[in-house]
Design an enzyme around this catalytic site. Structure first.
Site, PDB file in Angstrom:
ATOM      1  N   LYS A   3      65.336 -58.963  18.936  1.00 11.40           N
ATOM      2  CA  LYS A   3      66.771 -60.044  19.372  1.00 11.40           C
ATOM      3  C   LYS A   3      67.892 -60.404  18.389  1.00 11.40           C
ATOM      4  O   LYS A   3      67.336 -59.671  17.144  1.00 11.40           O
ATOM      5  CB  LYS A   3      65.834 -61.301  19.927  1.00 11.40           C
ATOM      6  CG  LYS A   3      65.112 -61.303  21.078  1.00 11.40           C
ATOM      7  CD  LYS A   3      64.593 -62.589  21.246  1.00 11.40           C
ATOM      8  CE  LYS A   3      63.728 -62.698  22.578  1.00 11.40           C
ATOM      9  NZ  LYS A   3      63.178 -63.967  22.977  1.00 11.40           N
ATOM     10  N   TYR A  43      66.787 -61.732  32.395  1.00 13.81           N
ATOM     11  CA  TYR A  43      66.026 -62.890  32.317  1.00 13.81           C
ATOM     12  C   TYR A  43      66.108 -63.938  33.667  1.00 13.81           C
ATOM     13  O   TYR A  43      65.945 -65.033  33.706  1.00 13.81           O
ATOM     14  CB  TYR A  43      66.463 -63.935  31.356  1.00 13.81           C
ATOM     15  CG  TYR A  43      65.936 -63.471  29.644  1.00 13.81           C
ATOM     16  CD1 TYR A  43      64.465 -63.523  29.466  1.00 13.81           C
ATOM     17  CD2 TYR A  43      66.424 -63.337  28.804  1.00 13.81           C
ATOM     18  CE1 TYR A  43      63.927 -63.165  28.532  1.00 13.81           C
ATOM     19  CE2 TYR A  43      66.008 -63.066  27.393  1.00 13.81           C
ATOM     20  CZ  TYR A  43      64.765 -62.767  27.279  1.00 13.81           C
ATOM     21  OH  TYR A  43      64.133 -62.627  26.183  1.00 13.81           O
ATOM     22  N   ARG A  79      52.241 -57.022  23.563  1.00 15.45           N
ATOM     23  CA  ARG A  79      52.488 -58.515  23.646  1.00 15.45           C
ATOM     24  C   ARG A  79      51.337 -59.275  22.565  1.00 15.45           C
ATOM     25  O   ARG A  79      51.890 -60.203  22.086  1.00 15.45           O
ATOM     26  CB  ARG A  79      51.948 -59.010  25.054  1.00 15.45           C
ATOM     27  CG  ARG A  79      52.883 -58.752  26.101  1.00 15.45           C
ATOM     28  CD  ARG A  79      54.353 -59.536  26.240  1.00 15.45           C
ATOM     29  NE  ARG A  79      53.800 -60.821  26.677  1.00 15.45           N
ATOM     30  CZ  ARG A  79      54.862 -61.751  26.933  1.00 15.45           C
ATOM     31  NH1 ARG A  79      56.293 -61.350  27.071  1.00 15.45           N
ATOM     32  NH2 ARG A  79      54.525 -62.969  27.453  1.00 15.45           N
ATOM     33  N   ARG A  96      55.825 -62.419  15.630  1.00 11.95           N
ATOM     34  CA  ARG A  96      56.220 -64.051  15.769  1.00 11.95           C
ATOM     35  C   ARG A  96      55.463 -64.744  14.646  1.00 11.95           C
ATOM     36  O   ARG A  96      56.089 -65.651  13.989  1.00 11.95           O
ATOM     37  CB  ARG A  96      56.343 -64.415  17.221  1.00 11.95           C
ATOM     38  CG  ARG A  96      57.206 -63.855  17.999  1.00 11.95           C
ATOM     39  CD  ARG A  96      57.135 -64.148  19.418  1.00 11.95           C
ATOM     40  NE  ARG A  96      58.138 -63.586  20.383  1.00 11.95           N
ATOM     41  CZ  ARG A  96      57.868 -63.804  21.772  1.00 11.95           C
ATOM     42  NH1 ARG A  96      56.599 -63.961  22.412  1.00 11.95           N
ATOM     43  NH2 ARG A  96      58.790 -63.085  22.523  1.00 11.95           N
ATOM     44  N   HIS A 109      61.678 -59.695  21.898  1.00  9.19           N
ATOM     45  CA  HIS A 109      61.074 -59.844  23.370  1.00  9.19           C
ATOM     46  C   HIS A 109      60.292 -58.448  23.775  1.00  9.19           C
ATOM     47  O   HIS A 109      60.284 -57.290  23.305  1.00  9.19           O
ATOM     48  CB  HIS A 109      62.374 -59.431  24.350  1.00  9.19           C
ATOM     49  CG  HIS A 109      61.891 -59.094  25.760  1.00  9.19           C
ATOM     50  ND1 HIS A 109      61.594 -60.089  26.663  1.00  9.19           N
ATOM     51  CD2 HIS A 109      61.984 -57.778  26.331  1.00  9.19           C
ATOM     52  CE1 HIS A 109      61.367 -59.555  27.763  1.00  9.19           C
ATOM     53  NE2 HIS A 109      61.702 -58.310  27.692  1.00  9.19           N
TER      54      HIS A 109
HETATM   55  N1  UDP Z   1      62.297 -69.593  25.449  1.00  9.45           N
HETATM   56  C1  UDP Z   1      62.858 -70.891  25.224  1.00  9.45           C
HETATM   57  N2  UDP Z   1      62.554 -72.134  25.461  1.00  9.45           N
HETATM   58  C2  UDP Z   1      61.332 -72.137  26.201  1.00  9.45           C
HETATM   59  C3  UDP Z   1      60.665 -70.922  26.391  1.00  9.45           C
HETATM   60  C4  UDP Z   1      61.106 -69.642  26.407  1.00  9.45           C
HETATM   61  O1  UDP Z   1      63.925 -70.627  24.207  1.00  9.45           O
HETATM   62  O2  UDP Z   1      60.516 -73.381  26.300  1.00  9.45           O
HETATM   63  C5  UDP Z   1      63.100 -68.344  25.413  1.00  9.45           C
HETATM   64  C6  UDP Z   1      62.128 -67.549  24.129  1.00  9.45           C
HETATM   65  O3  UDP Z   1      63.352 -66.895  23.495  1.00  9.45           O
HETATM   66  C7  UDP Z   1      61.316 -66.375  24.923  1.00  9.45           C
HETATM   67  C8  UDP Z   1      62.410 -66.268  26.370  1.00  9.45           C
HETATM   68  O4  UDP Z   1      62.809 -67.476  26.591  1.00  9.45           O
HETATM   69  O5  UDP Z   1      61.181 -65.406  24.219  1.00  9.45           O
HETATM   70  C9  UDP Z   1      61.674 -65.785  27.252  1.00  9.45           C
HETATM   71  O6  UDP Z   1      60.726 -66.630  27.897  1.00  9.45           O
HETATM   72  P1  UDP Z   1      59.374 -66.307  28.365  1.00  9.45           P
HETATM   73  O7  UDP Z   1      58.400 -67.301  28.827  1.00  9.45           O
HETATM   74  O8  UDP Z   1      59.429 -65.026  29.150  1.00  9.45           O
HETATM   75  O9  UDP Z   1      58.627 -65.792  26.896  1.00  9.45           O
HETATM   76  P2  UDP Z   1      58.105 -64.464  26.374  1.00  9.45           P
HETATM   77  O10 UDP Z   1      57.986 -63.305  27.253  1.00  9.45           O
HETATM   78  O11 UDP Z   1      59.442 -63.982  25.427  1.00  9.45           O
HETATM   79  O12 UDP Z   1      57.044 -64.641  25.279  1.00  9.45           O
HETATM   80 MG    MG Z   2      58.896 -62.939  28.997  1.00 11.86          MG
END
Ligand code: UDP
Ligand code: MG
Length: 142
Positions: A3, A43, A79, A96, A109
């Site tokens: 990102k 998204y 993941r 992370r 991501h």
């Molecule tokens: N995100 C955020 N606030 C939240 C949850 C998610 O800003 O409460 C953002 C964060 O950057 C995350 C992305 O949205 O990586 C996509 O969310 P997802 O639940 O798909 O998480 P990921 O798959 O990236 O772990």
């Molecule tokens: Mg996701």
């Protein structure tokens, strides 16, 4: 996908190194500034969430590095290597967990299922992936 914060913080090489050294095969790689429409499609499942606008702003705030990695269980293992969505819950040793503090600046991501990986590859790369056999393959797989 690394990102915009990951790119700005100079973590591109570190992220690539981790996947490469694990033994995964890189088959797609590009740097780009993301159009809003692409970020919104990527998204789309989160479009009803309160953070959706900020998330799209974040993804469009600077260049990203999109990648396709291939190998056994890459989605699941990838993941794990990335860590939990909220970096406060990410174990040290994960990307992370080592490099991020806030959920809205979590560096990377990763696709969460094979089905979504296929959709995301189609969206970001189309058919443009490299085909190659790493010389180290028999040293990584039995
Ligand atoms: N995100 C955020 N606030 C939240 C949850 C998610 O800003 O409460 C953002 C964060 O950057 C995350 C992305 O949205 O990586 C996509 O969310 P997802 O639940 O798909 O998480 P990921 O798959 O990236 O772990
Ligand atoms: Mg996701």
């Amino acid at each position: 996908m690394i990102k915009p914060d990951g790119v700005q913080r100079g973590l591109v090489g570190e992220v690539i190194k981790r996947f490469e050294q694990r033994g995964y095969k890189l088959v797609g790689l590009k740097m780009l500034n993301v159009e809003r429409s692409l970020a919104e499609k990527h998204y789309a499942d989160l479009s009803e969430k309160p953070f959706f606008g900020a998330l799209v702003d974040y993804i469009c705030s600077g260049p990203v590095v999109a990648m396709v990695w291939e190998g056994r269980n890459i989605v699941l293992t990838g993941r794990k290597m990335i860590g939990a969505t909220n970096p406060q819950a990410s174990e040290p040793g994960t990307i992370r967990g080592d490099y991020a503090i806030e959920v809205g600046r979590n560096v990377i991501h990763g696709s969460d299922s094979v089905e979504n990986a296929q959709k995301e590859i189609a969206l970001w790369f189309g058919e443009n992936l490299a085909e190659w056999t790493p010389a180290a393959k028999p040293w990584i797989y039995e």
